[in-house]
Motif scaffolding. Structure first.
Motif, short mmCIF file in Angstrom:
data_model
loop_
_atom_site.label_atom_id
_atom_site.label_comp_id
_atom_site.label_asym_id
_atom_site.label_seq_id
_atom_site.Cartn_x
_atom_site.Cartn_y
_atom_site.Cartn_z
N LEU A 345 0.83 -1.20 0.00
CA LEU A 345 0.00 0.00 0.00
C LEU A 345 0.87 1.26 0.00
CD1 LEU A 345 -3.09 0.63 0.20
CD2 LEU A 345 -2.71 0.95 2.65
N LEU A 346 1.90 1.24 0.83
CA LEU A 346 2.84 2.37 0.85
C LEU A 346 3.56 2.51 -0.48
CD1 LEU A 346 4.31 4.59 2.45
CD2 LEU A 346 5.92 2.83 3.23
N ALA A 351 4.18 5.63 -5.82
CA ALA A 351 4.49 5.33 -7.23
C ALA A 351 4.05 6.48 -8.12
CB ALA A 351 3.80 4.04 -7.65
N GLN A 352 4.79 6.69 -9.20
CA GLN A 352 4.43 7.76 -10.14
C GLN A 352 3.06 7.51 -10.74
OE1 GLN A 352 5.80 10.55 -11.07
NE2 GLN A 352 7.90 10.52 -10.28
N ALA A 353 2.82 6.28 -11.14
CA ALA A 353 1.54 5.90 -11.76
C ALA A 353 1.41 4.40 -11.68
CB ALA A 353 1.48 6.38 -13.21
N ASP A 361 14.58 7.12 -7.52
CA ASP A 361 14.44 8.21 -8.49
C ASP A 361 12.99 8.46 -8.88
OD1 ASP A 361 17.19 8.60 -8.57
OD2 ASP A 361 17.46 7.08 -10.13
N THR A 362 12.15 7.43 -8.84
CA THR A 362 10.77 7.59 -9.30
C THR A 362 9.77 7.81 -8.17
OG1 THR A 362 10.36 5.18 -9.24
CG2 THR A 362 11.23 6.12 -11.30
N ALA A 363 10.17 7.52 -6.93
CA ALA A 363 9.24 7.68 -5.81
C ALA A 363 8.81 9.15 -5.68
CB ALA A 363 9.90 7.22 -4.51
N ALA A 558 -4.56 4.72 -2.29
CA ALA A 558 -3.50 4.20 -1.43
C ALA A 558 -2.94 5.29 -0.52
CB ALA A 558 -2.40 3.58 -2.28
N ALA A 559 -2.80 6.50 -1.05
CA ALA A 559 -2.27 7.61 -0.24
C ALA A 559 -3.20 7.93 0.93
CB ALA A 559 -2.06 8.84 -1.12
N VAL A 560 -4.50 8.02 0.66
CA VAL A 560 -5.46 8.27 1.75
C VAL A 560 -5.43 7.12 2.75
CG1 VAL A 560 -7.88 8.68 2.31
CG2 VAL A 560 -6.93 9.61 0.21
N SER A 561 -5.32 5.89 2.26
CA SER A 561 -5.29 4.73 3.14
C SER A 561 -4.07 4.76 4.05
CB SER A 561 -5.30 3.44 2.31
OG SER A 561 -6.47 3.35 1.53
N VAL A 562 -2.92 5.12 3.50
CA VAL A 562 -1.70 5.19 4.30
C VAL A 562 -1.86 6.21 5.43
CG1 VAL A 562 0.73 5.90 4.26
CG2 VAL A 562 -0.14 4.35 2.51
#
Length: 593
Positions: A345-346, A351-353, A361-363, A558-562
């Protein structure tokens, strides 16, 4: 002199002599305390009846309101609806299979942690109960991310996600697995309680006769724990058939409809015109749950009778050289079901997409910024915090006097009220949602104020839903009260309100506060009740997460869940520290060892 300034020994002496000492205020007229106690009981009864009983009565009244002929016609139409029939079959099928998973997983972990000399048992217990702290919709989303195309697992050498294939968790198997994992802590808790009550003398006698641990476990321990396993399994079954988050995220895309999602889809698709139909479905769901609760109650009574002669604490089995293997197995299993989904989930939240591997580099934290800047998400955080805080404070304020009246004063009405307060929490949440819609669809009499479609219908539902969650810790606190103190205060002329304030509250406050934290955690992430009661401007976090994933924005979901998981774990940590600081009785917090 105030009652606070009177020492317990002075009060006890007054109780022993039957008269009040000089330091104690003059006795009040006979019956004054009873009148105060009666008014307190009336206030508590009004709360329980209004928020816990009245909505359920309205639901069952709706089932019979149309009359026998029309009611039978609605039932016949539902029976002829193949989708409704299939939803009932799916509910029973998934519920029973998930219960089997919960028994095997929760019971196995309880035996491994409780019977053996594994190390770090406190941490193992917390990890075993971690699925209990994570809301169903977040757990489902976490597992979907764990096995989905954007999972970090597919970045391991030799692994590659099959192109074009759908997520394997969609459908019956995924629902059974996730509900089984989510409700395994219920079995874990009942089996752990059973292990603590086992008579050590019986085990020692078998050991002296040469019985080895494996034979002891299957020949003595498991037969004695059969009621605990049955009780835990019944609770897991009731929770499974009432689960909405997992069937919504996995069953709707996988075309596997359970009663909870069928009711949700019918009401969302046809509105109030199908209220009679969904009320009947909700009553059917409640009846199935009632059977499960009856089995749980019978098993609990049987287990109490079979284990009531427990003596010394059960000594754990020494694993010797095999301990590292058992520890590796238990740790690996707990990390798989509890830690890896949260890491996935994190991973998705940074993730970019979708499908883009996460590297240094992509986080990105862009999704967190987007959801916090989004007006709907920000409003959902505020709404959920307000609702959870209101439910926590209100339920604690009601649970302490209710526990006092039921346990200390032994009022029969108060004992009945404790049973009534269990119903909205024990029954599936969607049943309570339908009941609240039926009760508050029209404006309130006399006030001409409508609650339906407002923030307050959510608040009313939460108050009824979570009172039972606050009541159990309050009862644990009140049971610590020395009856002589309360009796002495009554002889000294202290009325019901004052005895509650000066004697009961100081002892009950820490467990009650812990119960309030449990209520806040549960209400903050609630979805099952909110799914049918929310309206524009009154979104909750559970609804927002479900909506974001449903529209394909899994990274934002996922961001709201975290963020919600962080809040939940922070409250759990604060509750644990608070329990240690106040030396709270064991068992007030489920993860206490």
């Amino acid at each position: 002199m105030s009652l606070k300034a009177t020492s317990p020994s002075t009060l006890e002496e007054g109780a022993r002599r039957g008269t009040a000492p000089d330091a104690v205020p003059r006795l009040r007229p006979a019956g004054a305390g009873d009148r105060q106690e009666g008014s307190l009981l009336l206030l508590v009864a009004a709360f329980v009846l209004l928020f816990c009983l009245l909505p359920l009565l309205r639901l069952f009244a709706e089932v019979f309101a149309a009359g026998p002929a029309e009611g039978l016609e609605i039932a016949r139409a539902l029976f002829e609806n193949r989708f409704a029939r299939q939803a009932v079959v799916n509910t029973l099928e998934a519920g029973l299979l998930a219960t089997l998973v919960s028994i095997l997983l929760g019971g196995g972990l309880a035996l491994a942690i409780g019977l053996t000399d594994l190390r770090a048992k406190a941490l193992l217990t917390f990890l075993a109960l971690l699925p209990l702290l994570i809301p169903a919709q977040i757990a489902a989303l976490a597992w979907l991310e764990l096995v989905g195309p954007s999972s970090f697992l597919w970045q391991l050498p030799g692994l590659d996600y099959p192109a074009g294939s759908r997520n394997p968790l969609y459908g019956r198997e995924g629902i059974v697995l996730l509900m089984g994992v989510e409700h395994a802590p219920m079995v874990f808790l009942t089996v752990r309680a059973g292990l603590r009550a086992l008579p050590d003398e019986l085990i020692e006698a078998a050991r002296a006769a040469g019985a080895r641990p494996l034979r002891l476990t299957f020949g003595i321990v498991l037969p004695l724990l059969r009621p605990a396993l049955l009780a835990g399994g019944a609770l897991a079954f009731v929770s499974a058939i009432g689960n909405f988050g997992v069937p919504a995220l996995l069953g709707i895309p996988g075309r596997y409809t359970m009663l909870t999602t069928f009711i949700y889809q019918r009401l969302n698709g046809f509105g109030p015109s199908v209220l009679g139909e969904v009320a009947l479905l909700a009553a059917l769901l409640a009846a199935i749950a009632a059977v499960g609760l009856a089995v749980q109650a019978a098993a609990a009574r049987r287990g109490k009778l079979s284990l009531e002669r427990g003596g010394r604490a059960l000594q754990p089995f020494a694993l010797g050289r095999r301990r590292w293997r058992v520890e590796a197995t238990v740790w690996g299993l707990l990390i798989l079901i509890g830690v890896l989904p949260l890491l996935a989930l994190l991973n998705s939240s940074v993730a970019q997409a979708l499908g883009v591997p996460v590297t240094p580099d992509t986080a990105t934290l862009r999704h967190f910024g987007d959801v916090l800047a989004n007006q709907i998400t920000a409003r959902a955080f505020v709404n959920s915090t307000l609702l959870a805080g209101l439910a926590a404070v209100s339920c604690v304020l009601v649970s302490v006097p209710l526990a006092y009246l039921a346990v200390v004063r032994n009022r029969s009405l108060a004992r009945l009220l404790t049973l009534i307060s269990d119903a909205p929490y024990a029954l599936p949440g969607i049943v309570l949602s339908i009941a609240c819609i039926l009760l508050y669809l029209r404006p309130l009499p006399l006030l001409e104020v409508g609650l339906y479609g407002s923030f307050w219908i959510l608040a009313v539902a939460y108050l009824g839903r979570f009172l039972a969650l606050a009541l159990r810790p309050a009862i644990s606190g009140v049971e610590q009260l020395d009856p002589r103190l309360e009796e002495a205060a009554q002889i000294a002329g202290a009325g019901g309100w004052r005895r509650l304030r000066d004697i009961v509250l100081p002892l009950a406050a820490p467990p009650a506060a812990a119960g309030g934290m449990l209520v806040f955690m549960a209400a903050f992430n609630e979805l099952t009740v909110s799914a049918l009661l929310w309206s524009a401007g009154n979104e909750t976090l559970g609804v927002v997460i479900f909506a974001l994933y449903d529209e394909g924005n899994s990274n934002a979901a996922a961001a709201v869940s975290v963020l919600t998981v962080i809040v939940t774990l922070a409250i759990a940590a604060a509750a644990t520290l608070f329990a240690r600081w106040t030396e709270m009785p064991r068992g007030v917090l489920p993860w206490q060892t």
